[in-house]
Design an enzyme around this catalytic site. Structure first.
Site, PDB file in Angstrom:
ATOM      1  N   HIS A 142      53.612  44.217  43.718  1.00 54.91           N
ATOM      2  CA  HIS A 142      53.478  45.603  43.463  1.00 54.91           C
ATOM      3  C   HIS A 142      53.676  45.947  42.009  1.00 54.91           C
ATOM      4  O   HIS A 142      54.498  45.237  41.336  1.00 54.91           O
ATOM      5  CB  HIS A 142      54.532  46.482  44.246  1.00 54.91           C
ATOM      6  CG  HIS A 142      56.060  45.998  43.910  1.00 54.91           C
ATOM      7  ND1 HIS A 142      56.730  46.774  42.840  1.00 54.91           N
ATOM      8  CD2 HIS A 142      57.114  45.289  44.369  1.00 54.91           C
ATOM      9  CE1 HIS A 142      57.904  46.319  42.766  1.00 54.91           C
ATOM     10  NE2 HIS A 142      58.178  45.328  43.815  1.00 54.91           N
ATOM     11  N   HIS A 151      43.935  34.491  33.892  1.00 51.59           N
ATOM     12  CA  HIS A 151      43.883  33.682  35.130  1.00 51.59           C
ATOM     13  C   HIS A 151      45.067  33.465  35.955  1.00 51.59           C
ATOM     14  O   HIS A 151      46.050  32.903  35.058  1.00 51.59           O
ATOM     15  CB  HIS A 151      43.112  32.230  34.519  1.00 51.59           C
ATOM     16  CG  HIS A 151      42.986  31.208  35.701  1.00 51.59           C
ATOM     17  ND1 HIS A 151      42.316  30.255  35.400  1.00 51.59           N
ATOM     18  CD2 HIS A 151      43.054  31.340  37.047  1.00 51.59           C
ATOM     19  CE1 HIS A 151      42.043  29.487  36.492  1.00 51.59           C
ATOM     20  NE2 HIS A 151      42.700  30.144  37.508  1.00 51.59           N
TER      21      HIS A 151
END
Length: 217
Positions: A142, A151
């Site tokens: 979150h 990446h």
């Protein structure tokens, strides 16, 4: 974020590599009708897996008006970002690819040109920039904020409210403590545990993660 199934539509993939094959299969699973590969190694390189390579980047540029979407499947963060910028300026329909076996919160935002692989989890109010790779079975919790061309490698995990700068690479199996800030152009080594902030351009490894030049001190 592009969540819609593109049944019957054709996706162009720039970058005919192992990563490109995974992106292709994710796209087909997500509802794209067909994929078409392009690579700068063409015509010397003619095939990737079961797909023929249709041309190089110049060939892709000539086909843009006839393609339903484009994504760059190149692992190098800087090159991927440059190519996506060029495609955007050329008017390409740059899309994101979300594998149906990924779990992406309805409140998360995933930028164009990003790919979210099978088993990846993106939780509430996370923000993913353009051209990101969220690789197999990684998790972004979150309120995380990821910059462009980031990446997150297979099996890497970001706890809540982590910030990652542009073009940074979180290595396979690495973990990042909640609230940590990772700068731009950072490399986090495989299996590392990031427990404090990391400045721009550093490579950090180990448990806890430390700059590579200081390992063993």
């Amino acid at each position: 974020m592009n969540r819609q199934a593109q049944v019957g539509h054709t996706l162009a993939i720039m970058g005919a590599s192992g990563h490109g094959k995974v992106v292709a299969e994710a796209a087909l699973a997500a509802g794209w009708g067909a994929v078409r590969f392009y690579d700068r190694a063409w015509p010397g390189k003619q095939q990737v897996g079961r797909w023929a390579i249709g041309g190089d980047d110049a060939g892709l540029a000539n086909e843009l008006s006839r393609l339903d979407g484009v994504v760059v499947a190149i692992g190098n963060n800087q090159i991927r970002q440059i190519l996506l910028t060029q495609l955007h300026h050329a008017g390409a329909k740059v899309v994101s690819i979300l594998h149906p076996a990924a779990c992406v919160s309805v409140s998360a935002r995933v930028g164009p040109g990003s790919v979210v692989m099978a088993g990846a989890v993106v939780n509430a109010d996370a923000v993913i920039g353009t051209g990101a790779i969220l690789n197999t079975a990684c998790s972004v919790d979150h309120d995380c904020v990821l910059g462009d061309a980031v990446h997150i490698s297979p099996g890497a995990h970001l706890a809540g409210d982590v910030h990652v700068g542009d073009r940074s690479w979180i290595g396979i199996g690495a973990s990042v403590r909640q609230g940590a800030h990772i700068g731009s152009g950072v490399i986090v080594g495989a299996g590392a545990a990031v427990v404090s902030d990391v400045g721009d351009g550093l490579t950090v490894v180990g448990v806890p993660a430390r700059p590579l030049s200081r390992c063993g001190e």
